[in-house]
Design an enzyme around this catalytic site. Structure first.
Site, PDB file in Angstrom:
ATOM      1  N   GLU A   1       0.788  -1.233   0.000  1.00 57.60           N
ATOM      2  CA  GLU A   1       0.000   0.000   0.000  1.00 57.60           C
ATOM      3  C   GLU A   1       0.823   1.288   0.000  1.00 57.60           C
ATOM      4  OE1 GLU A   1      -2.881   0.045   3.117  1.00 57.60           O
ATOM      5  OE2 GLU A   1      -3.991  -1.638   2.280  1.00 57.60           O
TER       6      GLU A   1
ATOM      7  N   GLU B   1      -5.466  -8.715   1.407  1.00 55.21           N
ATOM      8  CA  GLU B   1      -6.041  -8.354   2.710  1.00 55.21           C
ATOM      9  C   GLU B   1      -7.530  -8.128   2.541  1.00 55.21           C
ATOM     10  OE1 GLU B   1      -4.320  -4.956   4.755  1.00 55.21           O
ATOM     11  OE2 GLU B   1      -2.294  -5.606   4.230  1.00 55.21           O
TER      12      GLU B   1
END
Ligand code: GCO
Length: 422
Positions: free
Chosen positions: A164, A327
């Protein structure tokens, strides 16, 4: 109700600073998160990752938990400052020893190790020279990736380079909510982006030259939009908003890291938590407000399973690469009940909805090959400290005791049936 392709991979995920603790042990160097979390006022309740879930000592229990759930893969991150305490090429043998233990135990249990190389714990020594503002960081990262790739050759085949970048750059160097807590002007911020992209490219090359059979991806995130209705124009509105970059708005777009990267990725990792409905209005795509009292998780994130159907559909359509959900999960206000167990019906309901939506996305053509639940255990939720519990397994932080939540038993059954029981 849900159907997943043959060979679909089921796993759970974690990250070094969020679970390990042992920050001064085994020759580990300091990271930006050590410094940031010890700066008063930065992390809720004054928490830090000093102890976390104590996985530095309890990793064998974590492997056992994965085994008990019958999972096929574990995504965890290596702490760069354990391997390279000063961010340079003075490698720390103790760091390799620690991760050798985990990797070998996973392999022995028939669980594939999926290694993230950078889940935000930048060596402080590199931050002292500008961190992601400095191109040197990208080259140091490539050296670390190459060294780790050599060391784990033949044992680790799946790699996520960076996790990320939208968050570690946006919140670390833009808003200052995350380590290193900087609020930099636009041009410098753009340098961070260039260096993060370069870091992925160089690390991907280094991992492929360490072992031609390595599969390299990154864990991306972005704002996900889904159509407010099944009208084709609303689908188009959602598609456009998912990839558009409105003038002057720092939205978190998948394209910020994925556009132009296709030949440096064997697969795309997507972290999917929530999204928002879009419709085509008179002036183009527009957001649809959530109704009053809409369901939200303890993080205050809206419960939007549609994001799990449409996010992968749009990303697959645009990039044409295989996708793994690296995730997905939620925080709940979990505690150990009077019967000593941790009951988390909301997590089970959330997972049921999201996995059914994922199955619908796959049926509609999204090439999704695996799912990692965030997280295996409760952990240090960055600036939110320990208040947010994302685990399938509860952690009693003062003792380190792990208690599988009801959702862990549910997930085991889901996995055993290859998702058919969902
Ligand atoms: C993330 C982070 C995780 C968070 C999780 C919940 O990749 O955002 O990878 O570290 O804990 O997303 O917020």
């Amino acid at each position: 109700m849900a159907q997943f392709p043959k060979g679909f991979l089921w796993g759970a995920a974690s990250a070094s600073y969020q679970i390990e603790g042992g920050v001064k042990e085994g020759g580990r160097g300091e990271s930006v998160w050590d410094v940031f979390s010890h700066t008063p006022g930065k992390v809720r309740y004054g928490d830090s990752g000093d102890l976390a879930a104590d996985s530095y000592h309890r990793w064998r229990e974590d492997v056992q938990l994965l085994k008990d759930m019958g999972l096929g893969a574990y995504r965890f991150s290596m702490a760069w400052p354990r391997i390279a305490p000063n961010g340079d090429t003075n490698w720390n043998q103790n760091g390799f020893d620690y991760y050798d233990g985990i990797v070998d135990a996973l392999l022995e249990a028939g669980i594939e190790p999926w290694v993230t190389l950078y889940h935000w714990d930048l060596p402080q020594a590199l931050q002292n020279r500008g961190g992601w503002q400095n191109e040197e960081t990208a080259h140091a990262f490539a050296a670390y990736a190459g060294r780790v790739g050599e060391h784990f050759k033949g044992r680790v085949r799946h790699w996520l380079t960076i996790n990320e970048p939208q968050c570690f750059i946006g919140m670390g160097y833009g808003t200052g909510e995350h380590a290193p807590g900087l609020t930099l002007p636009g041009e410098v911020y753009d340098q961070c982006w260039r260096n993060a992209r370069l870091a992925h490219v160089l690390a991907s090359d280094a991992l492929h030259s360490a072992d031609g059979s390595n599969q390299v991806g990154l864990a991306s995130t972005g704002d996900i939009w889904y159509p407010a209705s099944d009208r084709e124009e609303d689908v188009e509105a959602a598609r456009q908003l998912t990839f558009a970059r409105p003038e002057g708005v720092d939205s978190f777009l998948f394209g910020m890291i994925l556009d132009g990267m296709a030949d440096k990725l064997d697969f795309i990792g997507m972290n999917v938590y929530h999204g928002r409905a879009a419709r085509m209005g008179g002036n183009g795509p527009e957001a649809v407000d959530f109704p009053a009292g809409y369901p939200r998780t303890a993080m205050d994130w809206p419960v939007t399973p549609q994001a799990m159907e449409w996010g992968p559909r749009f990303v697959h359509e645009r990039y044409g690469l295989p996708i793994y959900i690296t995730e997905n999960g939620l925080s709940c206000r979990d505690w150990a009940a009077l019967d000593g167990k941790v009951h988390d019906p909301n997590r089970i309901d959330f997972l049921t909805r999201y996995l059914r939506a994922l199955s619908a996305g796959i049926a509609a053509g999204a090439d999704v090959r695996g799912y990692f639940h965030w997280a295996l255990t409760d952990n240090f939720e960055w600036a939110e400290g320990y208040g947010q519990r994302f685990g399938l397994v509860y952690v009693d932080y003062p003792t380190g005791e792990r208690i599988p939540k009801d959702s862990a038993a549910w997930y085991r059954e889901a996995v055993k049936s290859s998702g058919a029981a969902v």
